[in-house]
Write a protein that holds these residues in place. Structure first.
Motif, PDB file in Angstrom:
ATOM      1  N   LEU A  36      22.379  32.572  31.696  1.00  0.00           N
ATOM      2  CA  LEU A  36      22.554  31.689  32.709  1.00  0.00           C
ATOM      3  C   LEU A  36      24.021  31.192  32.737  1.00  0.00           C
ATOM      4  O   LEU A  36      24.881  31.189  31.527  1.00  0.00           O
ATOM      5  CB  LEU A  36      21.741  30.316  32.381  1.00  0.00           C
ATOM      6  N   VAL A  37      24.641  31.098  34.046  1.00  0.00           N
ATOM      7  CA  VAL A  37      25.913  30.705  34.358  1.00  0.00           C
ATOM      8  C   VAL A  37      25.851  29.291  35.054  1.00  0.00           C
ATOM      9  O   VAL A  37      25.066  29.049  35.836  1.00  0.00           O
ATOM     10  CB  VAL A  37      26.331  31.800  35.159  1.00  0.00           C
ATOM     11  N   LEU A  45      28.518  19.188  42.412  1.00  0.00           N
ATOM     12  CA  LEU A  45      27.438  19.035  41.204  1.00  0.00           C
ATOM     13  C   LEU A  45      27.063  20.444  40.760  1.00  0.00           C
ATOM     14  O   LEU A  45      27.258  21.438  41.384  1.00  0.00           O
ATOM     15  CB  LEU A  45      26.005  18.341  42.007  1.00  0.00           C
ATOM     16  N   GLN A  46      26.637  20.513  39.351  1.00  0.00           N
ATOM     17  CA  GLN A  46      26.570  21.645  38.568  1.00  0.00           C
ATOM     18  C   GLN A  46      25.092  21.854  38.353  1.00  0.00           C
ATOM     19  O   GLN A  46      24.297  20.831  38.409  1.00  0.00           O
ATOM     20  CB  GLN A  46      27.421  21.577  37.355  1.00  0.00           C
ATOM     21  N   GLY A  47      24.802  23.085  38.215  1.00  0.00           N
ATOM     22  CA  GLY A  47      23.596  23.691  37.861  1.00  0.00           C
ATOM     23  C   GLY A  47      23.388  25.053  37.185  1.00  0.00           C
ATOM     24  O   GLY A  47      24.727  25.202  36.940  1.00  0.00           O
ATOM     25  N   TYR A  48      22.502  25.577  37.275  1.00  0.00           N
ATOM     26  CA  TYR A  48      22.679  26.941  36.388  1.00  0.00           C
ATOM     27  C   TYR A  48      22.053  28.122  37.318  1.00  0.00           C
ATOM     28  O   TYR A  48      20.901  27.646  37.805  1.00  0.00           O
ATOM     29  CB  TYR A  48      21.696  26.694  35.149  1.00  0.00           C
ATOM     30  N   ALA A  49      22.676  29.332  37.502  1.00  0.00           N
ATOM     31  CA  ALA A  49      22.115  30.413  38.144  1.00  0.00           C
ATOM     32  C   ALA A  49      22.061  31.588  37.057  1.00  0.00           C
ATOM     33  O   ALA A  49      22.775  31.555  36.015  1.00  0.00           O
ATOM     34  CB  ALA A  49      23.308  30.913  39.096  1.00  0.00           C
ATOM     35  N   ASP A  50      21.022  32.535  37.280  1.00  0.00           N
ATOM     36  CA  ASP A  50      20.924  33.696  36.419  1.00  0.00           C
ATOM     37  C   ASP A  50      21.854  34.755  36.932  1.00  0.00           C
ATOM     38  O   ASP A  50      22.956  34.473  37.810  1.00  0.00           O
ATOM     39  CB  ASP A  50      19.582  34.151  36.712  1.00  0.00           C
ATOM     40  N   LYS A  51      21.958  35.909  36.319  1.00  0.00           N
ATOM     41  CA  LYS A  51      22.761  36.938  36.513  1.00  0.00           C
ATOM     42  C   LYS A  51      22.968  37.465  37.936  1.00  0.00           C
ATOM     43  O   LYS A  51      23.820  38.110  38.208  1.00  0.00           O
ATOM     44  CB  LYS A  51      22.742  37.894  35.607  1.00  0.00           C
ATOM     45  N   THR A  52      22.060  37.153  38.894  1.00  0.00           N
ATOM     46  CA  THR A  52      21.890  37.714  40.313  1.00  0.00           C
ATOM     47  C   THR A  52      22.592  36.668  41.189  1.00  0.00           C
ATOM     48  O   THR A  52      22.485  36.966  42.326  1.00  0.00           O
ATOM     49  CB  THR A  52      20.462  38.085  40.603  1.00  0.00           C
TER      50      THR A  52
END
Length: 92
Positions: A36-37, A45-52
């Motif tokens: 996760l990035v 605001l921040q959250g998390y995305a996967d490699k795609t």
């Protein structure tokens, strides 16, 4: 023009494809840890995305740090710090 070593062309192409896709969707991205990035949206605001580049944990944190051993420290809009798991559930 960037010169690419032909020793690892597939790995370099994959890295460029992943980072280009993520960069196109988010204002800022940070280091990927445990798949996760941390990403920043247009509202800062921040959250998390996967490699795609797919958002997996919504952008609702002022600060979202990298994952380590399944947890990441986050700071909400009220100034409270805690830890979330990879589903986004506040656990500590």
């Amino acid at each position: 023009m960037t010169t690419v070593s032909y020793r690892f062309p597939f790995a370099i192409a994959m890295i460029l494809a992943i980072t280009t896709n993520i960069h196109a969707q988010w204002k800022d991205i940070y280091n990927m840890h445990e798949g996760l990035v941390s990403v920043t949206d247009e509202k800062q605001l921040q959250g998390y995305a996967d490699k795609t580049g797919q958002l997996v944990i919504p952008c609702k944190w002022l600060f979202a740090r990298e994952f380590s051993e399944g947890l990441a420290s986050v700071n909400d809009t009220k100034g409270k710090w805690g830890f979330i798991n990879k589903t986004g559930q506040l656990v500590i």
